[in-house]
Design an enzyme around this catalytic site. Structure first.
Site, PDB file in Angstrom:
ATOM      1  N   HIS A  94       0.817  -1.206  -0.144  1.00  0.00           N
ATOM      2  CA  HIS A  94      -0.003   0.001  -0.157  1.00  0.00           C
ATOM      3  C   HIS A  94       1.104   1.312  -0.017  1.00  0.00           C
ATOM      4  O   HIS A  94       0.459   2.255  -0.344  1.00  0.00           O
ATOM      5  CB  HIS A  94      -0.904   0.040   1.206  1.00  0.00           C
ATOM      6  CG  HIS A  94      -2.282  -0.947   0.682  1.00  0.00           C
ATOM      7  ND1 HIS A  94      -2.289  -2.005   1.108  1.00  0.00           N
ATOM      8  CD2 HIS A  94      -3.352  -0.849   0.081  1.00  0.00           C
ATOM      9  CE1 HIS A  94      -3.259  -2.774   0.744  1.00  0.00           C
ATOM     10  NE2 HIS A  94      -3.679  -1.941  -0.137  1.00  0.00           N
ATOM     11  N   GLU A 135     -12.021 -10.234  -4.631  1.00  0.00           N
ATOM     12  CA  GLU A 135     -10.607 -10.207  -4.443  1.00  0.00           C
ATOM     13  C   GLU A 135     -10.215 -11.554  -3.783  1.00  0.00           C
ATOM     14  O   GLU A 135      -8.946 -11.784  -3.463  1.00  0.00           O
ATOM     15  CB  GLU A 135     -10.128  -8.888  -3.765  1.00  0.00           C
ATOM     16  CG  GLU A 135     -10.979  -8.651  -2.530  1.00  0.00           C
ATOM     17  CD  GLU A 135     -10.380  -7.266  -1.811  1.00  0.00           C
ATOM     18  OE1 GLU A 135      -9.448  -6.537  -2.300  1.00  0.00           O
ATOM     19  OE2 GLU A 135     -11.226  -6.829  -0.817  1.00  0.00           O
ATOM     20  N   ASP A 142      -5.371  -8.131  -4.530  1.00  0.00           N
ATOM     21  CA  ASP A 142      -5.250  -9.419  -3.588  1.00  0.00           C
ATOM     22  C   ASP A 142      -6.001 -10.670  -4.254  1.00  0.00           C
ATOM     23  O   ASP A 142      -5.535 -11.629  -3.932  1.00  0.00           O
ATOM     24  CB  ASP A 142      -6.497  -8.880  -2.592  1.00  0.00           C
ATOM     25  CG  ASP A 142      -5.990  -8.040  -1.273  1.00  0.00           C
ATOM     26  OD1 ASP A 142      -4.816  -8.345  -0.811  1.00  0.00           O
ATOM     27  OD2 ASP A 142      -6.674  -7.053  -1.094  1.00  0.00           O
ATOM     28  N   CYS A 201     -10.475  -2.146  -9.475  1.00  0.00           N
ATOM     29  CA  CYS A 201      -9.758  -1.096  -8.829  1.00  0.00           C
ATOM     30  C   CYS A 201      -8.340  -1.583  -8.339  1.00  0.00           C
ATOM     31  O   CYS A 201      -7.792  -0.691  -7.539  1.00  0.00           O
ATOM     32  CB  CYS A 201     -10.679  -0.547  -7.584  1.00  0.00           C
ATOM     33  SG  CYS A 201     -10.971  -1.915  -6.381  1.00  0.00           S
TER      34      CYS A 201
HETATM   35  C1  PEP Z   1      -7.003  -4.907  -4.315  1.00  0.00           C
HETATM   36  O1  PEP Z   1      -6.926  -5.731  -3.751  1.00  0.00           O
HETATM   37  O2  PEP Z   1      -6.876  -4.878  -5.564  1.00  0.00           O
HETATM   38  C2  PEP Z   1      -7.651  -3.475  -3.978  1.00  0.00           C
HETATM   39  C3  PEP Z   1      -7.827  -2.514  -4.534  1.00  0.00           C
HETATM   40  O3  PEP Z   1      -7.546  -3.280  -2.620  1.00  0.00           O
HETATM   41  P1  PEP Z   1      -6.323  -3.046  -1.584  1.00  0.00           P
HETATM   42  O4  PEP Z   1      -5.134  -2.913  -2.526  1.00  0.00           O
HETATM   43  O5  PEP Z   1      -6.533  -1.794  -0.733  1.00  0.00           O
HETATM   44  O6  PEP Z   1      -6.236  -4.278  -0.730  1.00  0.00           O
HETATM   45 MG    MG Z   2      -7.693  -5.472  -1.715  1.00  0.00          MG
END
Ligand code: PEP
Ligand code: MG
Length: 587
Positions: free
Chosen positions: A198, A440, A464, A511
């Site tokens: 992240h 995910e 994920d 996303c």
């Molecule tokens: C993902 O898992 O692709 C996602 C957008 O959520 P995060 O990266 O916050 O886990």
């Molecule tokens: Mg995620």
């Protein structure tokens, strides 16, 4: 690398694109690490003395604490501090720190910190719960000793440089990254971290050039070396020659011109050459990203990761404060939609609350909707806040880390209660607010047909979905080479998801970071994705890529990709189309 002015190139892993020029500023770990500075050879003994004094002071403190606890408990419970005291008397530790001061000519607290961190990292890797607990004790002692260092007057102000610099650090947490002061930090390089963490996702969103995986950087690199950080190739160049600087200035200028050109597409539709529209939205973590999002020409916010805002400041904001923030986003994006994802705590992000024991596998643990469904009051508070804000603009609600139907139904029940309550209290909200889930986890993709009947949309969280499909921790560099976005199993799960959505007349977005990967866009267009949500900084080039592709050609290519048995075959199919249709974007 100390004491040389020769140009040195250190190779890491590209994290976030961009080129930055500036002096390096080294901090050990995150923003709580002690400052590192060079000391004169004549100051070595003085620094070693400062170290001894800090240890002595800590010993007195712990002795007092032990007696105090014994007195309070009327027993010898204070002996829990014996282990802490033993650490302070450990000869190996003392020798190592003294040698670090002497050999590297660095300040005492920094030498102590590095020795302790190396030791701690090794302990944390041992798969033994008892030893991992001891690591927490050592960490505690380490913090105490650091607090007890008598300040060196001369370096008291060296805390944060007030000039522009490139930050070099052992690691940065997502919240460190989020609080980076853009006026001063031009880019960052870390020893730890991976491209799917992240921290790096945030850097990409914010347009901060970054490199990860620069082994040994904190010890080897000297604060104030002049440098160039190349986030495209993962190179950190120390003491660059005049020729290198001039070459990089030209490259940076070329990129700037290319970006300017893309800005002319701001108002253009995101439509393929054969007229197929794809909604292009932006991901955000904080409201201060909104101006960038608006500038990028996004058609909405496809993912508002609320955990950074909710958990960053210690105490969770209450319902009304949350409602204010969600209303701000709703109004700013009006008439476009903002999808607010409910708290996705855990994994590599901040935990929802202090845990009595560290989780052995945080990514497989208490994360996302699992937290919300065990903390119903908190969950309902967030849902009420989102609903309140929905009266002021077009919002959507999305649940993270859903593994199956039961969780979707349970989450919707809490949402229904929140709606009933607001109605009874005469508080306006949008009763038709769209409700969706992140796909995910492979089990959710496989159950997409059943889940689709319960929701208005899917958003595929590829970050994920990849890690859970191929069992590769997304932030673990040891297995990073196995983290394959184009793994056939991942593509097939995405295909199952899109088809289930279409059969049930709901839409599907993506996303995860895959949506911002220019080489993979042909695959996503071919799969029939309706919406892509990317970091605002990446949005203009993704729009140009989509505008250069034919939906028909892409879906023909995907038919072939779905038959392929290996990741390189699928990558090749997508990449060759990308190279043919928008070579200029890939330079
Ligand atoms: C993902 O898992 O692709 C996602 C957008 O959520 P995060 O990266 O916050 O886990
Ligand atoms: Mg995620």
């Amino acid at each position: 690398m100390q004491g040389t002015d020769k140009e040195i190139i250190i190779q890491g892993t590209p994290g976030s694109p961009g080129i930055a020029f500036g002096p390096v500023h080294v901090v050990a770990r995150g923003f709580n690490a002690p400052e590192v500075y060079e000391i004169k050879p004549t100051h070595v003994a003085g620094e070693q003395e400062r170290f001894r004094e800090a240890l002595d002071k800590t010993k007195i403190e712990l002795d007092d604490l032990r007696s105090h606890i014994d007195k309070l408990s009327g027993d010898d419970h204070g002996k829990i501090f014996d282990a802490h005291l033993l650490i302070l008397e450990d000869r190996t530790l003392i020798t190592k720190v003294n040698s670090a001061i002497e050999d590297r000519h660095q300040n005492a607290e920094y030498g102590f910190y590095v020795v302790m961190q190396t030791f701690l990292e090794a302990m944390r890797r041992i798969n033994d719960p008892y030893l991992r607990e001891r690591a927490a004790d050592i960490d505690d002692v380490c913090q105490r000793v650091l607090r007890n260092f008598k300040h060196d007057e001369e370096h008291d102000s060296a805390d944060r440089p007030d000039h522009q610099h490139i930050l070099v650090s052992f690691d940065l947490s997502p919240s460190d990254t989020a609080s980076i002061d853009r006026n001063h930090v031009l880019g960052f390089a870390t020893e730890q971290g991976s491209i799917n963490s992240h921290t790096v996702i945030l850097a990409r969103s914010l347009g901060i050039p970054a490199i990860v995986g620069l082994e040994g950087a904190v010890i080897d690199i000297k604060t104030l070396s002049s440098s160039i950080l190349d986030g495209y190739t993962g190179k950190l160049i120390l003491n660059p020659s005049k020729e290198t600087v001039s070459d990089y200035k030209k490259r940076a200028q070329k990129r700037k011109i290319a970006r300017k050109k893309l800005e002319t597409l701001r108002e253009a539709e995101t439509t393929t050459t054969d007229g197929h529209h794809i909604t292009l939205s932006a991901n955000i973590e904080f409201t201060n990203e909104l101006p960038m999002v608006k500038e990028s020409g996004a058609e909405g916010v496809g993912l508002f990761r609320t955990e950074f805002y909710l958990l960053d400041g210690g105490e969770m904001p209450d319902e009304l404060s949350q409602a204010d923030v969600y209303t701000e986003v709703a109004k700013a994006m009006h008439p476009n939609q903002t999808i607010i994802r409910t708290l996705d705590a855990g994994g590599d992000k901040i935990t929802a609350e202090p845990l009595t024991q560290p989780e052995p596998n945080p990514f497989l643990g208490w994360r996302g909707i699992r937290v919300s469904l065990t903390r119903i009051a908190l969950f309902k508070e967030q849902l009420r806040a989102i609903l309140r804000a929905s009266a002021h603009g077009k919002l959507g609600i999305m649940f993270p880390m859903v593994s199956g139907l039961r969780e979707v139904r349970a989450a919707k029940e809490v949402l229904q209660t929140a709606m009933d309550e607001l109605r009874a209290e005469n508080i306006p909200f949008d009763p038709n607010i769209e409700v969706g889930v992140m796909i995910e986890i492979p089990s959710a993709a496989i159950m997409a047909n059943e889940i689709a009947r319960e929701v208005d949309f899917f958003s595929i969280g590829t970050n994920d979905l990849i890690q859970y499909t191929v069992a590769v921790d997304r932030v673990n560099n040891y297995v990073a080479h196995l983290y394959k976005p184009t793994h056939p199993a991942v593509i097939r799960l995405m295909d199952i998801t899109v088809r289930a959505a279409k059969d049930n007349k709901i839409w599907t977005g993506i996303c995860g970071e895959m949506a911002g990967d220019l080489l993979i866009i042909p695959l996503l267009v071919g799969l029939g994705i309706d919406e892509l949500s990317v970091g605002a900084h990446q949005l203009p080039s993704i729009k140009k890529a989509i505008r250069s592709l034919s939906q028909k050609e892409c879906s023909e290519m995907v038919k072939e990709a779905l038959q392929a048995a290996s990741s390189p075959e699928i990558s090749e199919l997508s990449q060759s189309m990308a190279k043919r249709c928008y070579p200029d974007l890939l330079e």
